[in-house]
Write a protein that holds these residues in place. Structure first.
Motif, short mmCIF file in Angstrom:
data_model
loop_
_atom_site.label_atom_id
_atom_site.label_comp_id
_atom_site.label_asym_id
_atom_site.label_seq_id
_atom_site.Cartn_x
_atom_site.Cartn_y
_atom_site.Cartn_z
N ASP B 158 33.79 70.91 56.24
CA ASP B 158 33.02 71.88 55.46
C ASP B 158 32.26 71.04 54.43
N ASP B 159 32.23 71.48 53.18
CA ASP B 159 31.61 70.63 52.17
C ASP B 159 32.67 69.93 51.33
N ILE B 160 33.81 69.65 51.97
CA ILE B 160 34.95 69.07 51.26
C ILE B 160 35.08 67.60 51.65
N LEU B 161 35.23 66.73 50.68
CA LEU B 161 35.41 65.30 50.98
C LEU B 161 36.91 65.02 51.04
N TRP B 162 37.42 65.03 52.25
CA TRP B 162 38.88 65.01 52.44
C TRP B 162 39.53 63.68 52.08
N GLY B 163 38.72 62.64 51.95
CA GLY B 163 39.31 61.35 51.61
C GLY B 163 39.78 61.28 50.16
N MET B 211 30.73 62.60 61.18
CA MET B 211 30.55 61.23 60.68
C MET B 211 30.79 61.15 59.17
N ASN B 212 30.35 62.20 58.47
CA ASN B 212 30.60 62.25 57.02
C ASN B 212 32.08 62.10 56.72
N VAL B 213 32.88 62.91 57.42
CA VAL B 213 34.31 62.94 57.12
C VAL B 213 34.98 61.61 57.47
N ILE B 214 34.64 61.08 58.63
CA ILE B 214 35.27 59.82 59.06
C ILE B 214 34.96 58.71 58.05
N THR B 215 33.69 58.62 57.69
CA THR B 215 33.27 57.58 56.75
C THR B 215 33.99 57.73 55.41
N ASN B 216 34.04 58.96 54.95
CA ASN B 216 34.68 59.26 53.68
C ASN B 216 36.17 58.91 53.71
N THR B 239 29.85 60.75 71.53
CA THR B 239 28.76 59.82 71.82
C THR B 239 28.19 59.17 70.56
N TYR B 240 28.54 59.70 69.39
CA TYR B 240 28.10 59.09 68.14
C TYR B 240 28.99 57.93 67.71
N VAL B 241 30.15 57.81 68.33
CA VAL B 241 31.16 56.88 67.82
C VAL B 241 30.70 55.40 67.89
N PRO B 242 30.05 54.95 68.97
CA PRO B 242 29.61 53.55 68.98
C PRO B 242 28.69 53.22 67.80
N PHE B 243 27.77 54.12 67.52
CA PHE B 243 26.87 53.89 66.38
C PHE B 243 27.65 53.77 65.07
N LEU B 244 28.54 54.74 64.87
CA LEU B 244 29.25 54.78 63.59
C LEU B 244 30.12 53.53 63.41
N MET B 265 38.76 46.20 59.71
CA MET B 265 37.42 46.62 60.10
C MET B 265 37.46 48.11 60.42
N PRO B 266 36.46 48.85 59.95
CA PRO B 266 36.44 50.29 60.23
C PRO B 266 36.58 50.62 61.72
N SER B 267 35.99 49.81 62.57
CA SER B 267 36.10 50.12 64.00
C SER B 267 37.55 49.99 64.47
N ASP B 268 38.29 49.06 63.88
CA ASP B 268 39.71 48.94 64.24
C ASP B 268 40.49 50.16 63.74
N ILE B 269 40.13 50.62 62.55
CA ILE B 269 40.81 51.81 62.01
C ILE B 269 40.54 53.01 62.94
N ILE B 270 39.30 53.14 63.37
CA ILE B 270 38.97 54.25 64.27
C ILE B 270 39.79 54.16 65.55
N ARG B 271 39.80 52.99 66.15
CA ARG B 271 40.55 52.86 67.42
C ARG B 271 42.05 53.10 67.23
N GLU B 272 42.56 52.70 66.09
CA GLU B 272 44.00 52.80 65.90
C GLU B 272 44.45 54.19 65.48
N HIS B 273 43.60 54.90 64.75
CA HIS B 273 44.07 56.16 64.14
C HIS B 273 43.42 57.42 64.71
N MET B 274 42.33 57.28 65.45
CA MET B 274 41.57 58.50 65.74
C MET B 274 41.46 58.80 67.22
#
Ligand code: FES
Lengths: 119, 346
Positions: B158-163, B211-216, B239-244, B265-274
């Motif tokens: 939503d408009d909530i920054l969950w991080g 992408m907002n939420v993941i980055t945050n 399909t947005y994941v490679p770019f991000l 590295m953020p990409s490692d965090i994505i692969r490990e947690h998401m």
């Protein structure tokens, strides 16, 4: 192969019904001008049953932003899932790209019965 | 197959038996309904639903277990399906009156268990919370966290920054109870905080809100603080994941000093947690899918979802490109979800 699918009056202009032709599920449509059309009851995108969609119209392509020209009311078969539009009076071609079409069958009306042909 | 996004729907009157007073009377007597934000008239045949998913007796799509069993679970041979709610009510998206949001979340969870999870072995559920009140939310997670069929805590995008640290108690409780965090957009405004003019603009850019939420969450250190936490991004596709990944890694190399608490590295965090659910799938060739998987660097973070009964449903038999290798199909259709959800792993 041929199959009598309904009586002429079973469908009013703008209405459609599900039927079968041999082992195929088909959708029989009556266009706004009273003519009958029949198609394989399976969307070419992801296979949705088209008979559960809607015979409706569609806005024609226009030249200006904000300009809508609704047309072909009763002649456009809209898929029940992702809403893609097929023109029943143009062999079931997709509005957005005429290269793609749903499979159509020949239809005649004899002695007030609607008959669908395969081949 | 394991379907990671199925929307059951509640009618408000069905919640009444599960609601305490005074909350019940606000619905019963005052006809309260959740404020809705979306300004569009949806263009599909039956609004946001598949036109053929309306219950034969006329009730809206997603309200009837027997019909869902017939049309979805039996027809596709589901092994498991995860319920993600209709997002109405979406307690965490309610403005103000957090106490009512908390009461609604509790009622919804009890209704979900009573009417769905208890009646079909294949169905698993999401714990709804009112995250505006993290302490109340934690209480609800504590109450239901050990329920064997509750596999995630659902939060709206939503408009909530969950991080933000304010919400960390929720992640702590989820991690403690082997619950994943499921995130599903709930009508987020996308264009610089506003709504675009057309539904097609909004629907095209849903992945932006993901992408907002993941980055945050990554740069606010959520996954460093909660090393076992799992996050599944629902209905944004993948399909947005490679770019991000590429963009975050590049930024991290340059700007790590701003967020020194992030240690991987953020990409490692994505692969490990998401994990990312597939729907709504863009039409693509096998080669294109394989290129995306190659760029993500893993074929284990994507999991099939139908989004039944919504209009942009993806058919398990038709949505992915044909002729995928059996091994990959197995991963996409079940193994990845089984390995992702802590409760399925156990
Ligand atoms: S299945 Fe018909 S538009 Fe997708």
């Amino acid at each position: 192969m041929e199959q009598t699918v309904c009586h002429k009056e079973d469908l009013q202009p703008g209405e459609m019904m599900e039927s079968t032709l041999g082992k195929h599920s088909i959708v029989v449509c009556r266009a706004s001008d009273g003519h009958y059309y029949a198609f394989l009851n399976r969307c070419i995108h992801q296979g949705a049953p088209l008979s559960k969609g809607k015979l409706c119209g569609a806005p024609a392509p226009t030249e200006h932003v904000g300009e809508y020209a609704f047309e072909k009311d009763g002649d456009i078969l809209r898929c029940p899932w992702h809403s893609r539009e097929f023109d029943i009076k143009n062999e079931g071609r997709m509005l957005v790209n005429e290269k793609f079409k749903i499979k159509n069958f020949n239809v005649t009306v004899e002695n007030d019965e609607v008959i669908v042909y395969n081949g | 197959m394991i379907d990671t996004d199925i929307h059951e729907r509640v009618m408000y009157e069905e919640l009444l038996p599960y609601l305490e007073q005074p909350w019940r009377r606000y619905i019963e007597d005052c006809h309260w309904i959740q404020e809705k934000h979306m300004p569009y008239t949806q263009p599909a045949v039956a609004g946001v639903d598949r036109a053929d998913a309306k219950v034969p007796d006329g009730r809206p799509a997603g309200t009837d277990l027997a019909f869902m069993q017939e049309q979805l679970l039996d027809q596709n041979g589901h092994e498991k399906g995860i319920l993600t709610g209709a997002l109405d009510p979406s307690p965490s998206s309610m403005h103000g009156w957090y106490e009512m949001a908390t009461a609604l979340a509790t009622a919804y969870n009890d209704w979900q268990i009573d009417k769905w999870l208890d009646h079909d072995d294949r169905l698993y559920g999401s714990i709804h919370i009112a995250a505006q009140d993290p302490q109340g939310a934690v209480k609800e997670i504590e109450r239901l966290g050990s329920h064997p069929k509750m596999v995630q805590v659902l939060l709206p995008i939503d408009d909530i920054l969950w991080g933000d640290a304010y919400y960390h108690p929720i992640f702590e409780a989820a991690e403690k109870h082997d619950l994943a965090i499921g995130m599903h957009h709930n009508e987020p405004p996308l264009y610089y905080g506003k709504w675009p003019k057309y539904f097609i603009e909004w629907h095209t850019l849903i992945p932006l809100s993901h992408m907002n939420v993941i980055t945050n969450m990554i740069f606010n250190g959520v996954f460093e603080k909660f090393p076992k936490l799992k996050l599944i991004m629902i209905e944004g596709g993948f399909t947005y994941v490679p770019f991000l990944m590429k963009k975050m890694d590049q930024q991290y190399k340059d700007l790590r000093h701003e967020v020194p608490w992030v240690k991987r590295m953020p990409s490692d965090i994505i692969r490990e947690h998401m994990c990312f659910t597939t729907q709504p799938l863009e039409e693509m060739k096998k080669k294109e899918l394989m290129q995306i998987i190659d760029q993500i660097g893993s074929d284990e973070v994507i999991s099939f979802s139908t989004d039944y009964p919504h209009w942009d449903y993806d058919s398990p038999a038709e949505a992915l490109p044909p002729n995928l290798d059996d091994d990959l199909k197995k991963k996409l259709f079940s193994e990845n979800a089984r390995n992702f959800y802590p409760k399925f792993r156990k």
